[in-house]
Design a protein around this motif. Structure first.
Motif, mmCIF file in Angstrom:
data_model
loop_
_atom_site.group_PDB
_atom_site.id
_atom_site.type_symbol
_atom_site.label_atom_id
_atom_site.label_comp_id
_atom_site.label_asym_id
_atom_site.label_seq_id
_atom_site.Cartn_x
_atom_site.Cartn_y
_atom_site.Cartn_z
ATOM 1 N N LYS A 1 -8.011 3.230 3.496
ATOM 2 C CA LYS A 1 -8.387 2.224 2.505
ATOM 3 C C LYS A 1 -7.665 0.914 2.786
ATOM 4 N N CYS A 2 -8.323 -0.172 2.501
ATOM 5 C CA CYS A 2 -7.723 -1.492 2.609
ATOM 6 C C CYS A 2 -7.449 -1.979 1.194
ATOM 7 N N GLU B 1 -2.787 5.599 0.754
ATOM 8 C CA GLU B 1 -3.822 4.607 0.985
ATOM 9 C C GLU B 1 -3.949 4.277 2.469
ATOM 10 N N ARG B 2 -2.813 4.191 3.183
ATOM 11 C CA ARG B 2 -2.871 3.936 4.630
ATOM 12 C C ARG B 2 -3.509 5.107 5.356
ATOM 13 N N THR C 1 0.837 -1.188 0.000
ATOM 14 C CA THR C 1 0.000 0.000 0.000
ATOM 15 C C THR C 1 0.878 1.246 0.000
#
Length: 147
Positions: A10-11, A5-6, A1
């Motif tokens: 978000k996953c 994104e972290r 990631t």
């Protein structure tokens, strides 16, 4: 990631082809329409289940985990305890690869009542694997014993 994104919560799940016996593969290539895992790609979490049936691939697995597990990552492997020699070979290779392995035995009482159809008669093993920085001792994780 990515850091973005972290930070955004978000996953992201990634799937890639990985041949344990040829772990270098073709860096970032596409094989049969699937991304092939590159040598430098690491992950915070690696999960696996029922991966050890033959000696050669099982002995190669610790090297693959070492290369692709982030320095602060965690790998969890689960398996039925069938082949003691394969498990012992895996643990030896893991030590050589400077991986810390902790084991939790899980016993299926019903399987034991039915008899020992396979080695261990219903015993399962969950392994928690991390990089072993300089052979440092760390407090045991709840329910896991050092292998």
């Amino acid at each position: 990631t990515t850091p973005w994104e972290r930070a955004s919560g978000k996953c992201v799940v990634q799937v890639a082809k990985l041949d344990w016996l040829d772990p270098a593969g073709s860096e970032n290539s596409v094989a049969g329409g699937h991304h092939t895992l590159g040598e430098g790609e690491t992950f915070e979490v690696i999960l696996g289940s029922d991966l050890m049936y033959e000696m050669e691939p099982s002995a190669a697995l610790p090297g693959v985990i070492r290369r692709h597990l982030d320095r602060r990552g965690t790998c969890l492997l689960a398996m039925k305890r069938r082949y003691e020699d394969i498990l012992q070979s895996f643990l030896e290779k893991a030590r050589e690869c400077e991986l810390r392995v902790r084991i939790k035995q899980v016993v299926n009482e019903r399987a034991q009542e039915e008899g020992d159809k396979l080695f261990g008669g219903g015993h399962h093993v969950v392994m928690l694997i991390e990089h072993d920085e300089n052979g440092s001792e760390e407090a045991p994780r709840a329910g896991f014993e050092r292998a």
